[in-house]
Design an enzyme around this catalytic site. Structure first.
Site, PDB file in Angstrom:
ATOM      1  N   LYS A  97     -12.219   0.681  -0.835  1.00 47.30           N
ATOM      2  CA  LYS A  97     -11.418   1.278  -1.906  1.00 47.30           C
ATOM      3  C   LYS A  97     -12.191   1.179  -3.221  1.00 47.30           C
ATOM      4  CE  LYS A  97      -7.256   0.551   0.761  1.00 47.30           C
ATOM      5  NZ  LYS A  97      -7.976   0.283   2.022  1.00 47.30           N
TER       6      LYS A  97
ATOM      7  N   HIS B 102      -5.528  -3.292  -2.344  1.00 43.72           N
ATOM      8  CA  HIS B 102      -5.229  -2.341  -3.420  1.00 43.72           C
ATOM      9  C   HIS B 102      -5.085  -3.037  -4.775  1.00 43.72           C
ATOM     10  CE1 HIS B 102      -4.671   1.234  -0.885  1.00 43.72           C
ATOM     11  NE2 HIS B 102      -4.203   0.382   0.011  1.00 43.72           N
TER      12      HIS B 102
ATOM     13  N   SER C 219       0.783  -1.230   0.000  1.00 40.55           N
ATOM     14  CA  SER C 219       0.000   0.000   0.000  1.00 40.55           C
ATOM     15  C   SER C 219       0.816   1.282   0.000  1.00 40.55           C
ATOM     16  CB  SER C 219      -0.951   0.006   1.206  1.00 40.55           C
ATOM     17  OG  SER C 219      -0.221  -0.064   2.418  1.00 40.55           O
TER      18      SER C 219
END
Length: 551
Positions: free
Chosen positions: A396, A365, A337
């Site tokens: 996200k 991610h 990240s």
């Protein structure tokens, strides 16, 4: 120096080294016979800065030394820390570690010392240095552990430090948005009282789904139908039909038999690792893994092997523990990240099979970024459905809140009863699940979003590399501008904001001290005009504050 003085100093160092080795073993789980005296904490052992703080605090407490003395700071290796510890006693005897199991010996005895020391003493290696800041020399690390009789001593010290940094425009954490978080966003500066529209490069809304009208409409409809929340955990009154549908969608996305939804990505890591691992097991965790992974490893009670950020280091750790009893789990981020690089998943899986280990990949991610359909790291490498545990977060790309694990059906069922962060916590509201279902459907039906995202990533990355910035080994939507020095990084972050762009300024504890960086997140919503303007802002800001590039 007399022979007597030299003998005393040698004995003092031996005692200090024995105690240091003991404390390192206690804090990390490394067997004593695998700890070399000259091993560096980060590069050789993969011990992150927070664990180093715990080692330092433990040593100081055992020796009755002031916690804020700074006598052990800056030690890069075990023997360097031992030398600092020996000097701190200034001729007085060093505290001994507890007796070795089954021996009844203390640190001053030759037998225990021989057991503790695997290699001869070597001169400590030089610690990397960075340009000294012009004013404040402390970092946030200095306030992470300040033992004191008054529990709030560190709180008061940090409060004064933080307010000074915030008022100087360096710390801009937690400033509230007053608009949707898109390619541009309005943020309220609570220090100056100003509202400003920024180019937004600090969002993980990679595919723009958080602002899609269809997602918002699905949330609105479900809230009207099912109410504000569930008022219970999943096992007792908290399950909704939308939770079940979401879990089926996630399993299909990841190519697994089933999935389980947690209240957050953090709780998914903590709950899963601690449920599967026990005191007889060994967990192998990358030094750069997210803190939720590291905390899950600690909470599990399993022996931890923190390996340096390479598959070579992982293989050495696995090989050293090849004869140990118990299960083995390799845990890794898919995309790291703060660095943006992608794990070498084929090699990790190869090593797992060789050493009879399971693999957990955190795709926080990666989901929505990697793979043709956005499935994540396994799809990126053509290994969809081949990973034991695939974990992700909804906060996200998928535009919600919560976390999940996709795996075999029997593994998922086990987690439903043994993952405490699932059993003893209320789950995501039904309307959040509805928005997530809509997000997954849109992502799969509109692959052009991922294509646009990668066009944007490649464009901005090319411009920043052309300007000479150090972007590390990034291969994702995360573009880190590696600077190193905390103060210089904070100054550049302030300069970037002054020019109308907002990106994350990452210092400890987000990264180790000395590895500070700006973190730029690219989304599919950015226009080419946004990207070119962002590149110019970064270039102008670096020139203003004196950040060196490689051009």
């Amino acid at each position: 120096m007399t022979d007597t003085q030299m003998t005393l100093q040698d004995t003092q160092f031996d005692d200090a080294l024995a105690l240091t080795l003991y404390v390192v073993q206690q804090q990390t789980g490394y067997p004593l016979d695998q700890l070399e005296a000259d091993a560096e904490f980060e590069t050789d052992l993969g011990i992150d800065s927070i664990v180093q703080l715990e080692i330092t605090a433990d040593l100081l407490a055992r020796c009755g030394l002031p916690s804020d003395s700074g006598k052990l700071s800056g030690a890069a290796s075990i023997d360097e820390m031992a030398r600092k510890l020996a000097r701190a006693f200034d001729g007085r005897p060093v505290a001994a570690p507890p007796a070795a199991k089954g021996q009844g010996k203390t640190a001053g005895d030759g037998e225990l010392l021989d057991m503790l020391l695997k290699t001869p003493h070597k001169a400590p290696k030089e610690t990397p240095t960075f340009p000294a800041p012009t004013t404040e020399t402390r970092t946030m690390r200095d306030f992470a552990d300040m033992p004191h009789r008054d529990l709030f001593h560190k709180v008061e010290a940090f409060d004064a430090f933080y307010k000074t940094q915030r008022d100087a425009g360096f710390y801009w954490y937690g400033m509230p948005l007053e608009s949707p978080c898109q390619n541009r966003a309005v943020i309220h500066d609570e220090v100056s009282g100003q509202r400003t529209e920024f180019l937004m490069f600090a969002s993980n809304n990679y595919l723009g789904l958080a602002n899609d009208p269809r997602v918002i409409e699905a949330i609105r409809d479900a809230a009207s139908r099912y109410g504000a929340t569930n008022t219970g955990c999943r096992l007792i009154g908290g399950s909704n039909v939308l939770h079940k549908e979401l879990e089926r969608k996630l399993a299909d996305l990841k190519g697994t038999e089933d999935s389980i939804v947690f209240p957050s990505g953090y709780s998914a890591n903590v709950g899963t690792i601690s449920a599967l691992m026990g005191s007889r097991d060994i967990v192998f965790t990358d030094a750069l893994n997210h803190m939720s992974i590291q905390d899950g490893c600690k909470l599990s009670g399993a022996s931890r092997r923190i390996y340096q950020h390479t598959t070579g280091a992982l293989e050495r750790a696995l090989e050293r523990s090849a004869d140990a009893d118990g299960g083995r789990l390799i845990v890794t981020d898919g995309v790291f990240s703060m660095h943006g690089d992608i794990v070498d998943l084929p090699r990790v899986v190869e090593l797992a099979r060789k050493y009879d280990a399971k693999v957990l990949v955190d795709d926080a991610h990666s989901t929505g970024v990697l793979g043709k359909t956005g499935s994540g790291t396994s799809e990126h490498f053509g290994m969809k459905g081949q990973i034991d545990l695939e974990l992700g977060t909804f906060s996200k790309t998928l535009a919600g809140v919560g976390g999940f694990v996709a795996a075999r059906a029997d593994v998922v069922e086990y987690l439903r009863f043994y993952a405490n962060s699932y059993v003893f916590a209320a789950t995501i509201p039904a309307h959040v699940a509805a928005g997530l279902i809509a997000s997954i459907d849109i992502m799969k039906s509109e692959p052009q979003r991922i294509e646009t995202l990668w066009r944007n990533i490649d464009h901005l990355k090319s411009e920043l590399l052309k300007a000479g910035f150090d972007l590390g080994e990034t291969q994702s939507a995360i573009l880190p501008i590696v600077i190193g020095d905390d103060r210089k990084t904070l100054e550049m972050g302030r300069a970037v904001r002054a020019r109308g762009m907002f990106c994350q300024t990452v210092v400890f504890p987000g990264v180790a001290v000395g590895d500070a960086r700006l973190r730029i997140s690219v989304t599919s919503e950015h226009t080419l005009e946004d990207l070119d303007l962002a590149a110019q802002i970064v270039i102008d800001s670096a020139e203003e504050v004196g950040v060196q590039t490689h051009v």
